[in-house]
Write an enzyme that holds these catalytic residues in place. Structure first.
Site, PDB file in Angstrom:
ATOM      1  N   ASP A 150       0.824  -1.209   0.000  1.00 11.94           N
ATOM      2  CA  ASP A 150       0.000   0.000   0.000  1.00 11.94           C
ATOM      3  C   ASP A 150       0.856   1.257   0.000  1.00 11.94           C
ATOM      4  OD1 ASP A 150      -2.766  -0.027  -0.232  1.00 11.94           O
ATOM      5  OD2 ASP A 150      -3.053  -0.821   1.770  1.00 11.94           O
ATOM      6  N   GLY A 201     -11.500   2.945   7.334  1.00 10.98           N
ATOM      7  CA  GLY A 201     -10.304   3.776   7.303  1.00 10.98           C
ATOM      8  C   GLY A 201     -10.420   4.682   6.093  1.00 10.98           C
ATOM      9  N   ASN A 206     -20.860   5.036  -1.875  1.00 11.03           N
ATOM     10  CA  ASN A 206     -22.281   4.872  -1.565  1.00 11.03           C
ATOM     11  C   ASN A 206     -22.939   6.013  -0.799  1.00 11.03           C
ATOM     12  OD1 ASN A 206     -22.677   2.051  -2.595  1.00 11.03           O
ATOM     13  ND2 ASN A 206     -21.026   1.651  -1.136  1.00 11.03           N
TER      14      ASN A 206
END
Length: 399
Positions: free
Chosen positions: A150, A214, A337
């Site tokens: 990451d 997160g 969303n």
């Protein structure tokens, strides 16, 4: 079915997300999650083609037992898929300063992951369990385990953004600096956004917002990350589900010296009891905020604080993009969303040239992607992330 499939593992502190993907066709044959690990209610949910399944694990099952279940009770029953797995891709939250790109996992990489545990104390230990267990379960693939970091996408951040204003000695001696997180997701959606906007990635200036339990924001100049909101650890930055994000460091001294709270307890408070959970004292789930912010003052307060922090980062990062912003991108469970949050946030950004399209904003969710602003606005895009696909594509290179 392709002869070359990748098993993707994302081992978190209390969960394992897993999938089997064909990197070439991008088809996902199996996907699932083992969750609530080390708790009484631990379980596994998975999908094979269009069929959904669920099973309880033994009470207090750990990562090792969950991985054994995934292989013995799921993959073993799909031998046509199992025999075509040629590599295993592992998401690694923090690889430190030495791991700048995806790589085969060897002893040197394992040491780097271990050395970076202080920077990802909840995640890196779980990643190591997943790696070592994969070595045992798949001895034929021991040299085909790939680490996808990451932090790699954030290695292009310049020192004026990654250094903290503390004595330089701490960086030179102990590598204390900004590392960032969610880089796999930021990289994926930035490329997708450049395609949608018909701008070459190497000429794209974007602000990407990965918003889930997160969350982090990244500034991308000419396709490269130049700043990101998470810091030495995933605790810094915006308001998150249970993490506090940015705070005055003196709060730590006050809690410890005045209120006699131990350092261990303070770490737990900031990581597991703060954020939306701390603000509402009810839930860390943003769906609660979305559903209640118009009728509940506690939810409304949490929503406003969340959007205030996020808008500050977006506004600040625009100044880093050399007078050209091609768009902002929302991704992650919240970003994809939470249409109420997106509308409130974009309305805060009107002064910068954004104008929400309410109809598009409402429709573009639940896996859909597209632009949610008017044609005369700087584009704001919703793009579902696909970290598993990125990991699979990175991993197949090494098989």
């Amino acid at each position: 079915m392709s002869q070359n499939l990748i098993l993707v593992l994302n081992c978190g502190s209390s969960s394992i997300k897993f999938s089997v993907i064909d990197p070439k066709t991008e088809k996902k044959y199996i996907s699932g999650i083992a969750e609530c690990l080390k708790l009484k209610e631990s379980s596994v949910k998975w999908k094979i083609d269009k069929s959904y399944h669920e099973s309880s694990l033994n009470e207090y099952s750990d990562h090792n037992l969950a991985l054994r279940f995934i292989v013995n009770e799921i993959l073993q029953h799909k031998k046509d898929i199992l025999k075509k797995i040629v590599g295993i891709g592992h998401r690694i939250v923090n690889g430190g300063i030495k791991c700048t790109k995806s790589t085969i996992i060897d002893e040197k990489i394992l040491k780097n992951i271990k050395d970076s545990i202080p920077f990802a104390p909840l995640h890196n230990p779980a990643h190591l369990i997943g790696i070592y267990e994969s070595f045992k379960i798949f001895p034929n693939l021991i040299n085909k385990n790939v680490a996808v970091f990451d932090t790699a996408f954030h290695q292009t951040i310049p020192e004026d953004s990654y250094l903290y204003a503390i004595p330089y000695y701490f960086y030179k001696k102990y590598n204390i600096r900004r590392y960032g997180a969610h880089g796999i997701s930021h990289s994926y959606v930035s490329k997708k956004a450049s395609n949608i906007l018909n701008i070459p990635i190497e000429k794209s200036n974007l602000i990407t917002c990965h918003l889930g339990n997160g969350g982090s924001v990244s500034a991308i100049l000419n396709g490269k990350c130049i700043d990101t909101s998470m810091g030495l650890t995933p605790l810094e930055g915006i308001v998150m589900g249970t993490r506090c994000g940015d705070i005055d460091p003196s709060i730590i001294f006050y809690l410890h010296e005045k209120l006699k709270i131990s350092v261990k307890e303070i770490r737990e408070i900031f990581s597991e009891k703060s954020g939306l959970l701390g603000l509402t004292n009810i839930s860390s789930d943003f769906r609660y905020i979305e559903d209640n912010f118009l009728k509940n003052k506690i939810a409304k307060r949490a929503m406003k604080i969340y959007c205030n922090r996020l808008s500050k980062y977006i506004g600040a990062y625009i100044t880093l993009l050399e007078n050209k912003l091609d768009g902002i991108v929302f991704t992650g469970g919240i970003g994809e969303n939470a249409y109420n949050m997106r509308e409130l946030l974009i309305n805060k950004l009107k002064i910068l040239g954004f104008e929400i399209n309410k109809e598009k904003n409402f429709k573009i969710r639940l896996g859909r992607s597209g632009i949610i602003t008017n044609s005369n606005s700087i584009p704001a895009l919703v793009i579902p992330t696909n970290e598993e696909l990125v990991i699979a594509k990175e991993s197949i290179i090494f098989t």
